[in-house]
Every structure is written in C-alpha cells, then in structure tokens.
Design an enzyme around this catalytic site. Structure first.
Site, PDB file in Angstrom:
ATOM      1  CG  ASP A   1     -30.095  19.213  19.584  1.00 29.47           C
ATOM      2  OD1 ASP A   1     -29.852  18.844  18.418  1.00 29.47           O
ATOM      3  OD2 ASP A   1     -29.559  18.706  20.577  1.00 29.47           O
TER       4      ASP A   1
ATOM      5  CD  GLU B   1     -30.124  12.873  20.105  1.00 32.28           C
ATOM      6  OE1 GLU B   1     -29.325  12.390  20.891  1.00 32.28           O
ATOM      7  OE2 GLU B   1     -29.803  13.545  19.111  1.00 32.28           O
TER       8      GLU B   1
ATOM      9  CG  ASP C   1     -28.258  13.770  15.684  1.00 32.48           C
ATOM     10  OD1 ASP C   1     -28.567  14.784  16.336  1.00 32.48           O
ATOM     11  OD2 ASP C   1     -27.391  12.966  16.063  1.00 32.48           O
TER      12      ASP C   1
ATOM     13  CB  ILE D   1     -26.824  19.839  16.815  1.00 32.96           C
ATOM     14  CG1 ILE D   1     -27.497  21.124  16.367  1.00 32.96           C
ATOM     15  CG2 ILE D   1     -25.330  20.098  17.063  1.00 32.96           C
ATOM     16  CD1 ILE D   1     -27.320  22.303  17.330  1.00 32.96           C
ATOM     17  CG  ASP D   2     -24.071  13.384  14.633  1.00 37.85           C
ATOM     18  OD1 ASP D   2     -23.983  12.955  15.793  1.00 37.85           O
ATOM     19  OD2 ASP D   2     -23.546  12.816  13.658  1.00 37.85           O
TER      20      ASP D   2
ATOM     21  CB  THR E   1     -23.577  18.381  21.308  1.00 42.03           C
ATOM     22  OG1 THR E   1     -23.070  17.293  22.067  1.00 42.03           O
ATOM     23  CG2 THR E   1     -24.951  18.035  20.798  1.00 42.03           C
TER      24      THR E   1
ATOM     25  CG  ASP F   1     -25.908   9.029  16.486  1.00 37.29           C
ATOM     26  OD1 ASP F   1     -26.111  10.228  16.212  1.00 37.29           O
ATOM     27  OD2 ASP F   1     -25.937   8.578  17.644  1.00 37.29           O
TER      28      ASP F   1
END
Length: 359
Positions: free
Chosen positions: A50, A73, A145, A147-148, A150, A294
């Site tokens: 991330d 994020e 984002d 790493i959408d 996880t 998202d």
C-alpha cells in the site's frame, strides 16, 4: 487517438503510474506473501504494498501535475516514528526500485521515471502524505487506492490498483490495474494481467499489463443480458455487502445463474467487458460510508462501456461531498437495459424488508 484529445497526457501518465504500481504489488506478493513466513499480523505485506505503491504513484503525479491534490487512504505518520524504521526502509527501497526501473515504450523520464530518478526518504514520505486531501465540490483532484481488495491480494486472487481524476465533482478519467485478472474470462487459466482505462466521452478500453502504452486497447461494451444470462458481480467478503439481500433481488428478477464473487474494483472491469450482468453492493448496516476512491474509476469505466451506475435508489453517485459518497444507499451498476429492472427489484426487496421489520 490524437494527442489533442481531452486528458490525453493525464491518461498516458495514469496508465504508466498504475502499471508500475502493479509491478510493485505483484513483486510484494511474490516476495512477502508467498515466500516469507509472516511473524507479525498477516496484513504487513499489504502495508508494505500500500505505502510503496502510493509513494510511487504520488511521486509521478507530483512531478507531472504538481498543483493537483490527491485523495488517498494512507499517510506516512507511522513511518516517521522510530518503531516504523524497518517498515520505512523496506517501503523506500521498493518505491525507489520501482521508480528507477528502465523506461518502457511510451514512458518519459520527465514523469519522474527511470534510473536517474531515485528519491530521498523524506521525498517519498512527503509523497505518501500528499494523499491527505479532503475532497470537495470544485477543482481537479486525483483519487487513489493503491491496493483495493486487500484480502484478495493476500489470497493471490483479485485486487486492483485504482486511480481516477475528478474535475468539479465529475470523474473524467479512470485507470484500474488488475494484475491477477485473466485477460479473457473465457480462458480463466490463460494469461493474466490487464489495465482498464476510460476517459469520459472517449470510451472504455482493456490494455495488456505488459507494455500498455504501446497498444490502443480493446474497446469494451457491456452486452445486453436477459434474466436467463444475467448474474450478479458481488464482493467475496460478507462484511462488504449484504449478500442475502442480493439473493432476494435475484429472486425478484428471476436470475438463475450463480453470482460471480471477487474482491476489489476488478468487478467493475468484469462488468465493463461483459463477464457479469450487474454489480450490486448494498449496505450491510447503518453508519458505513463508501469511499470515493473505491468507486470513482469504476464508475467512469462502466459509463463509458455503455452502462449506468447509481445508488440503490437510482440516484447518481456524488463525488463532490468529500472523501466519501455521503449517506450510503449502496451502489448498483449494470447495462442500460438491465439497470432500471435491478433498481425496481432492489426497491421491492427493501420494501419487503421494512414490512418484515414492522411485524
């Protein structure tokens, strides 16, 4: 596509940034998830991926569009303290390895890429901190984002690197990198790795993850579905969506095919190319608010593939409220013909649920 097309530079740079972040996250998975025994809680590789991916993408955006704020994020507070030293060093190393990798066709050194563009620790921590913009109604902003999905990432299944450009509350550009998504749904064990890109008014396209700037891409159009061929694209995680409610919506519509479940905005990509007929994400409980990062890139991808995306009442999503979409009525995305039918079924299922709660 001619260079004069709106957002042509932003599109090329966003594709390059997402590709590099996809290479980084795939390498984190191979090094940290597959081969290392995780002694700490098993989210540590996600933390590394991330932060490193956010450092890379924000560095590129900072170099190319220095005045554009970023809604992301992560912030770097935990990395600046003594206890974060080991994590910080690993993230700085990964980010620099990714930024200084040789240029591929279509990339430019002035984007902050290539062997001469290593960054100091402070520069990279500052880049991560650029993701703290609070959003708003007017002006340009990027949403990220890194790493959408996880849990999908940790399982070696679907996750996505997601980047969007919002101008005056409207998503104008979306880029979603899916390192583990099969290039063709009809060949699930075939080659994997795709980038999906949409610029408003210019269509939606699928590109190969390898060398994406050298290809025009495959144009995506959501096909027409009937109730016999329709199925839902849903979250794997029950905490993310009310799956029993989705089952009732399917019954009302007469859907017989089992849902396709996958993590992340890869669902929007699957919808755009016709792998499933409707994306349904209904709220699990009160209080949760959907984050704009998202849904921003996925929303423009679906619309440019000829689809419709709204909340569960059929109202447009509002990307100008800040870092969230505000009060959550869920998200429904589908082709033009199917979408109104899904909304009608959602409203009916909701009415049934409310009547039941009165008993």
């Amino acid at each position: 596509m001619a260079d004069a097309a709106p957002y042509a530079a932003e599109k090329q740079i966003a594709i390059a940034a997402v590709r590099r972040a996809c290479v980084l996250t795939a390498s984190v998975f191979n090094k940290l998830v597959k081969q290392e025994t995780l002694t700490k809680d098993d989210k540590s590789p996600v933390t590394v991926g991330d932060f490193s991916a956010q450092a890379v993408i924000n560095t590129i955006l900072n170099r190319t569009f220095p005045d554009d704020p970023i809604v992301g994020e992560e912030d770097a507070d935990d990395l600046r303290v003594e206890s974060g030293t080991a994590l910080r060093e690993r993230i700085i190393q990964l980010a620099n390895e990714t930024l200084t990798a040789e240029l591929v066709p279509g990339e430019k050194e002035e984007w902050g890429l290539g062997p001469n563009n290593g960054q100091t620790t402070e520069q990279l921590l500052n880049a991560i901190d650029r993701g703290n913009y609070q959003g708003g109604r007017t002006g340009r902003m990027w949403t990220l984002d890194p790493i959408d999905g996880t849990k999908g990432f940790l399982r070696g299944e679907q996750y996505a690197v997601c980047l969007a450009l919002i101008v005056n509350s409207r998503v104008e550009l979306g880029v979603i990198g899916c390192p583990n998504l099969p290039v063709s749904a009809s060949d699930p064990s075939g080659s994997r790795g795709c980038i999906f890109v949409a610029v408003r008014g210019q269509g939606a396209y699928q590109l190969p993850l390898v060398d994406p700037l050298s290809f025009a891409g495959t144009k995506l159009t959501i096909p027409t579905f009937t109730t016999e061929t329709l199925n839902f694209l849903e979250s794997v995680e029950k905490a993310h969506a009310k799956l029993s409610f989705n089952d009732r919506v399917g019954q009302i519509l007469g859907v017989t095919r089992a849902p396709t479940r996958m993590d992340s905005q890869a669902k929007y990509c699957a919808l755009a190319r016709g792998d499933g007929g409707a994306y349904l994400r209904m709220p699990v409980g009160s209080g949760y608010k959907e984050k704009i990062w998202d849904h921003a890139p996925g929303s423009v991808l679906v619309e440019e593939a000829g689809g419709v995306i709204t909340d569960g009442r059929g109202q447009p999503l509002d990307f100008g409220l800040g870092r969230t979409l505000g009060e959550n009525y869920g998200v429904v995305a589908a082709g033009k013909e199917v979408h109104p039918k899904v909304i009608a079924a959602v409203l009916q299922a909701k009415a049934e649920e409310e009547a039941q709660s009165q008993l």
